[in-house]
Design a protein around this motif. Sequence first.
Motif, PDB file in Angstrom:
ATOM      1  N   SER A  26       1.035  -1.689   0.039  1.00  0.00           N
ATOM      2  CA  SER A  26       0.608   0.358  -0.020  1.00  0.00           C
ATOM      3  C   SER A  26       1.149   1.281   0.542  1.00  0.00           C
ATOM      4  O   SER A  26       0.470   2.044  -0.115  1.00  0.00           O
ATOM      5  N   LEU A  27       2.301   1.055   0.275  1.00  0.00           N
ATOM      6  CA  LEU A  27       2.762   2.689   0.411  1.00  0.00           C
ATOM      7  C   LEU A  27       3.810   2.312  -1.026  1.00  0.00           C
ATOM      8  O   LEU A  27       4.877   2.927  -1.122  1.00  0.00           O
ATOM      9  N   ARG A  28       4.026   1.447  -1.727  1.00  0.00           N
ATOM     10  CA  ARG A  28       4.352   1.693  -3.105  1.00  0.00           C
ATOM     11  C   ARG A  28       3.656   2.048  -4.295  1.00  0.00           C
ATOM     12  O   ARG A  28       1.653   1.669  -4.084  1.00  0.00           O
ATOM     13  N   THR A  29       3.866   2.065  -5.379  1.00  0.00           N
ATOM     14  CA  THR A  29       2.957   2.313  -6.117  1.00  0.00           C
ATOM     15  C   THR A  29       3.222   1.390  -7.020  1.00  0.00           C
ATOM     16  O   THR A  29       3.835  -0.008  -7.104  1.00  0.00           O
ATOM     17  N   ASN A  30       1.832   0.863  -8.148  1.00  0.00           N
ATOM     18  CA  ASN A  30       1.478  -0.607  -8.955  1.00  0.00           C
ATOM     19  C   ASN A  30       2.636  -0.536  -9.130  1.00  0.00           C
ATOM     20  O   ASN A  30       3.502  -1.965  -9.547  1.00  0.00           O
ATOM     21  N   ALA A  31       3.868   0.515 -10.199  1.00  0.00           N
ATOM     22  CA  ALA A  31       4.743   0.486 -11.687  1.00  0.00           C
ATOM     23  C   ALA A  31       5.824  -0.202 -10.782  1.00  0.00           C
ATOM     24  O   ALA A  31       6.749  -1.694 -10.642  1.00  0.00           O
ATOM     25  N   ASP A  32       5.837   0.493  -8.952  1.00  0.00           N
ATOM     26  CA  ASP A  32       6.914   0.029  -8.493  1.00  0.00           C
ATOM     27  C   ASP A  32       7.340  -1.813  -7.813  1.00  0.00           C
ATOM     28  O   ASP A  32       7.471  -3.077  -8.224  1.00  0.00           O
ATOM     29  N   ILE A  33       5.523  -2.104  -7.248  1.00  0.00           N
ATOM     30  CA  ILE A  33       5.338  -3.274  -7.133  1.00  0.00           C
ATOM     31  C   ILE A  33       5.322  -4.423  -8.104  1.00  0.00           C
ATOM     32  O   ILE A  33       5.903  -5.667  -8.134  1.00  0.00           O
ATOM     33  N   SER A  35       7.489  -3.658 -10.936  1.00  0.00           N
ATOM     34  CA  SER A  35       8.854  -4.186 -11.707  1.00  0.00           C
ATOM     35  C   SER A  35       9.286  -4.929 -10.243  1.00  0.00           C
ATOM     36  O   SER A  35      10.533  -5.235 -11.150  1.00  0.00           O
ATOM     37  N   VAL A  36       9.554  -4.404  -9.520  1.00  0.00           N
ATOM     38  CA  VAL A  36      10.687  -4.523  -7.995  1.00  0.00           C
ATOM     39  C   VAL A  36      10.260  -5.562  -7.463  1.00  0.00           C
ATOM     40  O   VAL A  36       9.623  -4.975  -6.360  1.00  0.00           O
ATOM     41  N   PHE A  37      10.893  -6.799  -6.760  1.00  0.00           N
ATOM     42  CA  PHE A  37      10.639  -7.762  -5.545  1.00  0.00           C
ATOM     43  C   PHE A  37      11.202  -6.510  -4.534  1.00  0.00           C
ATOM     44  O   PHE A  37      12.100  -6.383  -4.240  1.00  0.00           O
ATOM     45  N   SER A  38      10.889  -6.227  -3.742  1.00  0.00           N
ATOM     46  CA  SER A  38      11.187  -5.490  -2.233  1.00  0.00           C
ATOM     47  C   SER A  38      10.427  -6.043  -1.310  1.00  0.00           C
ATOM     48  O   SER A  38       8.826  -5.830  -0.955  1.00  0.00           O
TER      49      SER A  38
ATOM     50  N   ASN B 129      -0.264 -14.796  -5.965  1.00  0.00           N
ATOM     51  CA  ASN B 129       1.044 -14.565  -7.333  1.00  0.00           C
ATOM     52  C   ASN B 129       2.463 -14.383  -7.102  1.00  0.00           C
ATOM     53  O   ASN B 129       2.990 -14.096  -7.125  1.00  0.00           O
ATOM     54  N   CYS B 130       2.207 -14.736  -8.714  1.00  0.00           N
ATOM     55  CA  CYS B 130       3.245 -15.042  -9.259  1.00  0.00           C
ATOM     56  C   CYS B 130       4.441 -14.177  -9.278  1.00  0.00           C
ATOM     57  O   CYS B 130       5.477 -14.612  -9.597  1.00  0.00           O
ATOM     58  N   ASP B 131       4.071 -13.200 -10.321  1.00  0.00           N
ATOM     59  CA  ASP B 131       4.802 -11.857 -10.120  1.00  0.00           C
ATOM     60  C   ASP B 131       5.586 -10.761  -9.515  1.00  0.00           C
ATOM     61  O   ASP B 131       6.173 -10.938  -8.718  1.00  0.00           O
ATOM     62  N   VAL B 132       3.757 -10.470  -8.416  1.00  0.00           N
ATOM     63  CA  VAL B 132       3.975 -10.266  -6.960  1.00  0.00           C
ATOM     64  C   VAL B 132       4.182 -10.678  -5.359  1.00  0.00           C
ATOM     65  O   VAL B 132       3.977 -10.158  -4.800  1.00  0.00           O
ATOM     66  N   GLY B 133       4.000 -11.774  -6.021  1.00  0.00           N
ATOM     67  CA  GLY B 133       3.499 -13.274  -4.743  1.00  0.00           C
ATOM     68  C   GLY B 133       5.010 -13.161  -3.885  1.00  0.00           C
ATOM     69  O   GLY B 133       6.251 -13.198  -4.984  1.00  0.00           O
ATOM     70  N   LEU B 134       4.711 -13.038  -2.583  1.00  0.00           N
ATOM     71  CA  LEU B 134       5.571 -13.409  -1.528  1.00  0.00           C
ATOM     72  C   LEU B 134       5.936 -14.764  -1.014  1.00  0.00           C
ATOM     73  O   LEU B 134       7.259 -15.237  -2.004  1.00  0.00           O
ATOM     74  N   LEU B 135       4.909 -15.699  -1.740  1.00  0.00           N
ATOM     75  CA  LEU B 135       4.885 -17.266  -1.292  1.00  0.00           C
ATOM     76  C   LEU B 135       5.681 -17.719  -2.419  1.00  0.00           C
ATOM     77  O   LEU B 135       6.909 -18.292  -2.319  1.00  0.00           O
ATOM     78  N   ALA B 136       5.659 -17.666  -3.775  1.00  0.00           N
ATOM     79  CA  ALA B 136       6.815 -18.207  -4.779  1.00  0.00           C
ATOM     80  C   ALA B 136       7.942 -17.598  -4.693  1.00  0.00           C
ATOM     81  O   ALA B 136       8.974 -18.704  -4.674  1.00  0.00           O
ATOM     82  N   ARG B 137       7.795 -16.474  -4.212  1.00  0.00           N
ATOM     83  CA  ARG B 137      10.000 -16.070  -4.157  1.00  0.00           C
ATOM     84  C   ARG B 137      10.581 -16.705  -2.764  1.00  0.00           C
ATOM     85  O   ARG B 137      11.330 -17.530  -2.400  1.00  0.00           O
ATOM     86  N   LEU B 138       9.671 -17.029  -1.862  1.00  0.00           N
ATOM     87  CA  LEU B 138       9.747 -17.086  -0.564  1.00  0.00           C
ATOM     88  C   LEU B 138      10.526 -19.210  -0.638  1.00  0.00           C
ATOM     89  O   LEU B 138      11.305 -19.674  -0.655  1.00  0.00           O
TER      90      LEU B 138
END
Lengths: 265, 291
Positions: A26-33, A35-38, B129-138
Amino acid sequence: MKKRTLGLIVYFILLMLPIYWMLNMSLRTNADILSVFSLYPRHFTFENYMKIFTDASWYSGYINSIIYVSLNTVISLATALPAAYAFSRYRFIGDGQMFFWLLTNRMAPAAVFLLPFFQLYSTVGLIDTHIAVALAHCLFNVPLAVWILEGFMSGVPKEIDETAYIDGYSFPRFFTTIFIPLIRSGVGVTAFFCFMFSWVELLFARTLTTTSAKPIAAIMTRTVSASGLDWGLLSAAGILTIVPGALVIWFVRNHMAKGFAMGRV
Amino acid sequence: MNSRGTTGFFFVLPLLLGVVAFMVVPAVTAVGLSFCQWSLTAAPEWVGGLNYQSLLGRNSLQPDPLFCQALFNTLVISLVVPVQVGGSFVLACFLNHRSGWRRFLRLVVFIPTLVSPIALYIMWRAMFNCDVGLLARLLMLVGIDSPLWLDDPAWSKPAVMLVLLWEGVGGFQMLFFLAGLRQIPEQLHDMARLDGLGMGYRLKDIYWPWLKSLVGFNLCLGFLGAVQGGFEVAYILTGGGPLRSTTTLSYFMFENSFQWQRLGVGAAVGMIMFLLVLPLIVVRGRRKTHG
């Protein structure tokens, strides 16, 4: 003892992980979410929250939800208080059966009532009003309220009623100035449960409203079906739905355990 | 005592009126509607048992495959309930002490119950989710190829069950167990300690006799919730898919009623759901009246 602490810590991490993830997004922009895993937000932004607080199609959902939830809490308490008093103080024909029947009603599938409610409200023109959702939620909240309040009221000795009458109190005055203050933690716990169950319910709230009383939950689902989710915005909206419940639980935290110990499980 | 009898009734009157208007009348209507053909545009029309026949099959009619699948899905997903109850019991044992940070934790365990389920399920979509998901990464970190979860019919049910487990452990079941544990006399624990009883014996001889009715209560409520609920999770988390592998009965009912305009069939599905949980309600009711 060590094992216990360890178990609790593991549980706590598992419990908070998804919620932390939502806060993070919720504290990041969608593009950021995308493109980058953080694991934490590198570029803090309150953009998502700002959008929700300024866009009427978002914040009206919260207002609608709060209106029908409050209405429901008031109606549930207003019907349950006298009824619970009767169950705890008077013996009358069929009281036992009625009390038990209320409890089983709480277990009946709410989904069965959906279509009849829909038809009933369409006939009387209540569809898409706050009161429609509030009344529908009474279906499961009133029985619960009666059940909890009855437990608290039975804990107050009958002699108090009698003394008050001898002292010349009228019934309404006794009820509002003496009796209700005595069970105020019960009233608080009941209000909390009514609030919470009404706040999280979706099926009735979604089907009985179309535009002007649409709850926040339904507004969030609107964006789910669209292609390409705005994860940041949705997460911010999700985080905001926690706030009212968390506030209420904070106020009744000391009464919670008492509420359950006195209820008859 | 006759006047008392009438006073009692007077107090219950608002409740009774509400019950008649919002429970009895709708319940009767629900039964009636399930025998009708009804779309939102036209008035309900009596068709007898046709809705039930199309769902359950009779004579030459095959049972509706979509209905059978929804029933199967619901039953499989409800297998998570015993695990939920077990988890809640263990958690209640962990939390059954009065130290300060445990009191704090007792509030925290309510978080899944407090958050709107929509937010929860959207959050879990993000987790899976496979792209933004935490589970897949873990899972990748520990060197396991993550399954596609919500996009794979074979993994969608376990994913849903995982979410329900996360949501169900803690909350009310835990609170009921906590209240039950408080009722066990302290002396029993002292005696067990003196006798040097192991955990197995303690479970069998102390916890079980005191908590068995509570276990039944929690299982009952859990199954009731699992059979009639499951709308939110199907609607938000999976949309009933992939390939209808997570379409539960209540979602099937919703689809029939509000997407396919077959409100009569929807009402029939609702009645079948009610009949499914009726034995549970009856058993529970017997318990209650006997003690």
